[in-house]
Design an enzyme around this catalytic site. Sequence first.
Site, PDB file in Angstrom:
ATOM      1  N   TYR A  11       0.820  -1.221   0.000  1.00  0.00           N
ATOM      2  CA  TYR A  11       0.000   0.000   0.000  1.00  0.00           C
ATOM      3  C   TYR A  11       0.851   1.267   0.000  1.00  0.00           C
ATOM      4  CZ  TYR A  11      -3.341   3.416   2.016  1.00  0.00           C
ATOM      5  OH  TYR A  11      -4.112   4.513   2.290  1.00  0.00           O
ATOM      6  N   THR A  35       2.606 -10.146   0.829  1.00  0.00           N
ATOM      7  CA  THR A  35       1.471  -9.299   1.210  1.00  0.00           C
ATOM      8  C   THR A  35       1.202  -8.221   0.171  1.00  0.00           C
ATOM      9  OG1 THR A  35       2.928  -7.885   2.545  1.00  0.00           O
ATOM     10  CG2 THR A  35       1.786  -9.666   3.688  1.00  0.00           C
ATOM     11  N   GLY A  36       2.156  -7.938  -0.701  1.00  0.00           N
ATOM     12  CA  GLY A  36       1.958  -6.963  -1.761  1.00  0.00           C
ATOM     13  C   GLY A  36       1.280  -7.577  -2.972  1.00  0.00           C
ATOM     14  N   SER A  73       3.437  -6.731   9.184  1.00  0.00           N
ATOM     15  CA  SER A  73       2.876  -5.563   9.865  1.00  0.00           C
ATOM     16  C   SER A  73       1.557  -5.807  10.589  1.00  0.00           C
ATOM     17  CB  SER A  73       2.684  -4.427   8.851  1.00  0.00           C
ATOM     18  OG  SER A  73       1.797  -4.828   7.820  1.00  0.00           O
ATOM     19  N   TYR A 137       5.464  -6.480  16.830  1.00  0.00           N
ATOM     20  CA  TYR A 137       5.548  -5.638  15.628  1.00  0.00           C
ATOM     21  C   TYR A 137       6.222  -4.307  15.952  1.00  0.00           C
ATOM     22  CZ  TYR A 137       4.067  -2.171  12.205  1.00  0.00           C
ATOM     23  OH  TYR A 137       4.064  -1.132  11.313  1.00  0.00           O
TER      24      TYR A 137
END
Length: 333
Positions: A11, A35-36, A73, A137
């Site tokens: 994002y 995750t991308g 994340s 995290y």
Amino acid sequence: MKYLVTGGAGYVGSVVAAHLLEAGHTVTVLDDLSTGFRAGVPHGAEFVEGRVQDAARHLDASYDGVLHFAACSQVGESVADPDKYWRNNLGGTVELLGAMRAAGVRRLVFSSTAATYGEPAGTPITEDFPTAPTNPYGATKLAVDHMITGECRAHGLAAASLRYFNVAGAYAARDGQVYGERHDPESHLIPLVLQVARGSREHISVYGDDYPTPDGTCVRDYIHVADLADAHLLALDTATAGEHLVCNLGNGNGFSVREVIETVRKVTGHPVPEVVADRRGGDPAVLVASAERARRVLGWRPARADLAGIVQDAWNFARGDAEPADRTGAPEA
């Protein structure tokens, strides 16, 4: 100038990569697509599918700097699987810094987080507040901040860590490509409320309505992703050899959970049922940034601070977005 963007299919990384290209820079995106999304890589950027731990294979002296977004994340996942976060977030950055040193690339902007502060005693939060992360995290991000400080002092790295508060909105690039949130699973409030407005979620859960705030719900500082990207380009120009600059990025204004929900109702014209649930452990009542240092040192001011505008941009993206399952397809037209 030529830059490597790790995690540039995610994002925030994709929006920053788009800004770099629009500023006339050459961009290589390094992302393992865990995750991308391939569709998030900006047109005009070279794409390399790979892990940040493998950056040494791709970095050379032709690069002027690195913007580092590659990280796990999810707060909840970090509590359940802390080893994954230490290996990826900290271990990956160790490898990246070594690759940069070997290639003679001496400029870095790091994607840090407000989670480094944990549960601060007051607001607005300045960079000299105590750092006390409440989850792995935040702890890994803080550890990377400390590691970067050491790299600057020992090896002359010019670096900036930008500690984000709540990033939201979407960005329409000049070439027509639009970048927005499509996390899988989604955990951020605005896209979750928009899912309710779209009819793909029955209701939004409000975790606690008895906080010491005007309407009893938590208050958070929301920053438009395009404003965030502007700060990264300014940080590249500002970073000084041997110094590690740490800046908060936020609007300096807070909006409650119920204010966000009501804004979504007004922007979308759709009902948003809400259900009050128990408080979640570790949720402070108010988290609002002081971005005075970013204003003073970077010359940065958020230009898109209106919550309705942030929600409208996110809504425009949500209505036209492909399903998140398309993680490896061709870039969108």
